[in-house]
Write a protein that holds these residues in place. Structure first.
Motif, short mmCIF file in Angstrom:
data_model
loop_
_atom_site.label_atom_id
_atom_site.label_comp_id
_atom_site.label_asym_id
_atom_site.label_seq_id
_atom_site.Cartn_x
_atom_site.Cartn_y
_atom_site.Cartn_z
N UNK A 1 -6.16 1.92 -16.89
CA UNK A 1 -4.99 1.18 -17.37
C UNK A 1 -5.30 -0.30 -17.59
N UNK A 2 -6.57 -0.62 -17.86
CA UNK A 2 -6.96 -2.03 -17.99
C UNK A 2 -6.32 -2.72 -19.18
N UNK A 3 -5.77 -1.97 -20.13
CA UNK A 3 -5.11 -2.57 -21.30
C UNK A 3 -3.65 -2.91 -21.10
N UNK A 4 -3.12 -2.64 -19.93
CA UNK A 4 -1.70 -2.93 -19.66
C UNK A 4 -1.43 -4.43 -19.77
N UNK A 5 -0.42 -4.81 -20.56
CA UNK A 5 -0.05 -6.22 -20.70
C UNK A 5 1.45 -6.41 -20.53
N UNK A 6 2.06 -5.58 -19.69
CA UNK A 6 3.48 -5.69 -19.41
C UNK A 6 3.79 -6.77 -18.40
N UNK A 7 5.02 -6.79 -17.93
CA UNK A 7 5.53 -7.88 -17.09
C UNK A 7 5.78 -7.47 -15.65
N UNK A 8 5.20 -6.37 -15.21
CA UNK A 8 5.42 -5.91 -13.84
C UNK A 8 4.89 -6.94 -12.85
N UNK A 9 5.74 -7.40 -11.91
CA UNK A 9 5.35 -8.41 -10.93
C UNK A 9 5.57 -7.95 -9.50
N UNK A 10 5.85 -6.66 -9.32
CA UNK A 10 6.08 -6.10 -7.97
C UNK A 10 5.13 -4.93 -7.75
N UNK A 11 4.67 -4.80 -6.51
CA UNK A 11 3.80 -3.69 -6.14
C UNK A 11 4.63 -2.44 -5.88
N UNK A 12 3.96 -1.33 -5.63
CA UNK A 12 4.66 -0.07 -5.37
C UNK A 12 5.62 -0.18 -4.19
N UNK A 13 5.27 -1.00 -3.20
CA UNK A 13 6.15 -1.14 -2.03
C UNK A 13 7.17 -2.26 -2.21
N UNK A 14 7.16 -2.94 -3.37
CA UNK A 14 8.14 -3.98 -3.64
C UNK A 14 7.69 -5.40 -3.33
N UNK A 15 6.43 -5.56 -2.94
CA UNK A 15 5.92 -6.91 -2.67
C UNK A 15 5.74 -7.67 -3.99
N UNK A 16 5.96 -8.98 -3.94
CA UNK A 16 5.77 -9.83 -5.11
C UNK A 16 4.29 -10.11 -5.30
N UNK A 17 3.85 -10.10 -6.55
CA UNK A 17 2.46 -10.38 -6.86
C UNK A 17 2.17 -11.88 -6.78
N UNK A 18 1.01 -12.20 -6.27
CA UNK A 18 0.50 -13.57 -6.24
C UNK A 18 0.03 -13.94 -7.65
N UNK A 19 0.24 -15.18 -8.06
CA UNK A 19 -0.26 -15.63 -9.35
C UNK A 19 -1.79 -15.56 -9.34
N UNK A 20 -2.37 -15.06 -10.43
CA UNK A 20 -3.81 -14.91 -10.53
C UNK A 20 -4.53 -16.25 -10.48
N UNK A 21 -3.84 -17.33 -10.84
CA UNK A 21 -4.44 -18.67 -10.79
C UNK A 21 -4.41 -19.26 -9.38
N UNK A 22 -3.68 -18.63 -8.49
CA UNK A 22 -3.52 -19.14 -7.13
C UNK A 22 -4.57 -18.54 -6.18
N UNK A 23 -4.92 -19.30 -5.19
CA UNK A 23 -5.82 -18.82 -4.14
C UNK A 23 -5.07 -18.74 -2.81
N UNK A 24 -3.75 -18.73 -2.88
CA UNK A 24 -2.92 -18.69 -1.68
C UNK A 24 -1.85 -17.61 -1.83
N UNK A 25 -1.64 -16.74 -0.89
CA UNK A 25 -2.28 -16.71 0.41
C UNK A 25 -3.65 -16.03 0.42
N UNK A 26 -4.06 -15.42 -0.70
CA UNK A 26 -5.32 -14.68 -0.71
C UNK A 26 -6.32 -15.30 -1.67
N UNK A 27 -7.47 -15.68 -1.14
CA UNK A 27 -8.57 -16.19 -1.96
C UNK A 27 -9.21 -15.00 -2.68
N UNK A 28 -9.55 -15.19 -3.97
CA UNK A 28 -10.12 -14.09 -4.74
C UNK A 28 -10.96 -14.61 -5.89
#
Length: 153
Positions: free
Chosen positions: A87-114
């Protein structure tokens, strides 16, 4: 309008409606879609969609809706499709995980460094579920400090 436009007509990035920085405001309105995101909306009867900007020198600006052919419109069918390997071509607007958690911005390193920010695969400048690294489906880092990442539907 319930699309995913996050840029003003001049290309400025929209401020998150939940944020009061850099511009303090009272226009957060869940019923009109201006809550929990930085999408262009029209919560107060302006001639078209708009947003507060992240530019401290420009309080707000009008936006142009993304064209429907971009597949970024929601909830108008058809919804953005899961396509490509994992599903690497997905470009939709989903911002919640399966359990309902909010996604961290990909430009952010907080709370998770990546190291998964990848403009070519859509994981830059937003907090949308994406698959930048070959997982079985779309996923994101979460804003929950106790849950690093999770798959999305």
């Amino acid at each position: 309008y319930r699309g995913c436009q996050t840029k003003t007509r001049s290309g400025r990035t929209c401020q998150n409606w939940d944020s009061q920085t850099p511009h303090h405001h009272t226009r957060r309105n869940e019923a009109k879609g201006s809550a929990g995101n930085n999408y262009c909306r029209n919560p107060d009867g302006e001639p078209t969609i708009w947003c507060y900007t992240t530019d401290p020198n420009k309080r707000w600006e009008f936006c142009d809706p993304l064209p429907e052919s971009s597949a970024e419109e929601a909830p108008s069918p058809p919804a953005p499709t899961l396509r490509g390997v994992g599903d690497e071509g997905y470009r939709g607007c989903q911002t919640k995980t399966r359990s309902g958690r909010t996604c961290q911005n990909w430009d952010s390193q907080t709370p998770h460094h990546h190291t998964r920010r990848n403009e070519a695969k859509g994981s830059a400048g937003n907090n949308y579920c994406r698959n930048p690294d070959g997982e079985p489906t779309i996923w994101c880092y979460t804003t929950d400090p106790n849950k690093r990442w999770e798959y999305c539907d």
